[in-house]
Write a protein that holds these residues in place. Structure first.
Motif, PDB file in Angstrom:
ATOM      1  N   ALA A 232       0.346  -9.451   7.194  1.00  0.00           N
ATOM      2  CA  ALA A 232      -0.041  -9.138   5.817  1.00  0.00           C
ATOM      3  C   ALA A 232      -0.815  -7.831   5.740  1.00  0.00           C
ATOM      4  CB  ALA A 232      -0.877 -10.283   5.244  1.00  0.00           C
ATOM      5  N   GLY A 235       1.375  -4.986   5.748  1.00  0.00           N
ATOM      6  CA  GLY A 235       2.343  -4.957   4.656  1.00  0.00           C
ATOM      7  C   GLY A 235       3.716  -5.442   5.066  1.00  0.00           C
ATOM      8  N   ALA A 295      -0.112  -9.644   0.101  1.00  0.00           N
ATOM      9  CA  ALA A 295       0.425  -8.425   0.721  1.00  0.00           C
ATOM     10  C   ALA A 295       1.614  -7.856  -0.038  1.00  0.00           C
ATOM     11  CB  ALA A 295       0.830  -8.728   2.163  1.00  0.00           C
TER      12      ALA A 295
END
Length: 351
Positions: A232, A235, A295
């Motif tokens: 997360a 990304g 995210a």
């Protein structure tokens, strides 16, 4: 940016250092902390050094771990501070002469699945031989209290006869597996504490910690939540390596550190107490979805490799009863959603 430069993390440390607990018991005292660069122990050190800085507490910390480079990076802000001493030492060997220690906190241990599978002997040794060496030192050096970092893992699998594990529960562990080395050796570590209390009068308290997460997680940590958080923070999609129905209790690392200090100063001699945020029980799938949403990514499914599978817990429900600790006056301050948000924000700031 290093974690100690992060204002969000510093805010957490200030909050704990201002808690209403008997800090005076630590003033001008000498502490030994093993596993110093670990997820919880490193936060404990940050809290105590904050007390030194802002309250002139003169708490002298002897921090033990093995990797000098990791220690220098993590504790650079304290490296030349007279109240902080770092020592490279394998706790499976007798300690060098370090003088009397008022408190010893034993947090050194392998704590994640790949380590259990790749180094099962080292996992057992740190929890048994390491604990023995530290208790031997404690009992011969006027140590007023020994604090043992134990784990929810000692309860094994839920036999479906209780909803939550309280401190009297005795679950099932299949000892004829590599994975059993961690929970069985933690159980034996607790037994050693009791043996030293009975035979040598050593005062001790055991904290049985739920699964812990936070910005101080190691980059090598292979627990599911650690992998989710790293994905997360980068990304990337969250990789779930099961159906995700496992229901576990979690505690934010700063809360876990505050609980360790709270029990060190308030716990009853000889007690074993669950450390858990009772508002943060969640399934792995729910956890993955929360992080993916934060995210802006998605959850994908992937089979674990053989090493991961060998180290995974077979427990499908491991929820801790936190009544005993709450009756002592401690409660978690950072619930799972906020804790995950803080963890992501702090980790992202470091890159």
């Amino acid at each position: 940016m290093k974690i100690l430069e992060n204002e969000m993390y510093q805010g957490d440390i200030r909050r704990v250092s201002g808690m209403d607990i008997p800090w005076g018991k630590l003033d001008n005292k000498k502490l030994l902390i093993t596993g110093a660069t670990g997820m919880i122990a490193s936060v404990v050190i940050d809290i105590l050094m904050k007390r030194n800085k802002e309250n002139n507490a003169n708490i002298r910390i002897c921090a033990i771990s093995r990797n000098r480079q990791k220690a220098e990076e993590r504790f650079r802000a304290y490296w030349d501070n007279p109240n902080f001493t770092w020592i490279s030492h394998d706790i499976n060997n007798p300690l060098p002469e370090l003088g009397n220690m008022v408190y010893i906190l034993h947090a050194a241990s392998n704590t994640h699945p790949r380590a259990y599978a790749a180094d099962p002997i080292g996992t057992i040794a740190a929890n048994v031989q390491g604990t023995y060496q530290l208790l031997e030192y404690a009992s011969s050096h006027q140590c007023e209290r020994f604090f043992f970092f134990s784990s929810v893992e000692i309860y094994g699998e839920n036999k479906n006869d209780v909803d939550k594990f309280d401190e009297t529960y005795l679950g099932y562990i299949d000892c004829n597996t590599t994975r059993a080395g961690y929970p069985e050796s933690k159980r034996l570590g607790e037994a050693l504490c009791n043996a030293f209390a009975a035979q040598k009068g050593q005062d001790f308290v055991t904290g049985r910690f739920s699964r812990v997460y936070g910005p101080t997680m190691s980059a090598e940590d292979s627990k599911a939540i650690a992998q989710f958080v790293r994905k997360a923070a980068a990304g990337e999609d969250i990789v779930l390596k099961s159906a995700g129905n496992q229901l576990y209790s979690y505690t934010y690392a700063v809360d876990a550190a505050s609980a360790a200090l709270y029990l060190l100063l308030n716990g009853e001699n000889g007690s074993a107490i669950n450390v858990v945020d009772t508002s943060s029980d969640i399934t792995l799938k729910e956890l993955a979805v929360l992080l993916a949403k934060a995210a802006g990514t998605k959850v994908v499914f992937e089979l674990p490799d053989d090493t991961e599978k060998a180290g995974y817990s077979t427990a499908t429900k491991a929820v801790l009863d936190g009544t005993k600790l709450e009756r002592l006056g401690w409660r978690a301050q950072t619930l799972i959603r906020e804790g995950l948000f803080k963890t992501l924000q702090i980790l992202r700031s470091e890159h």
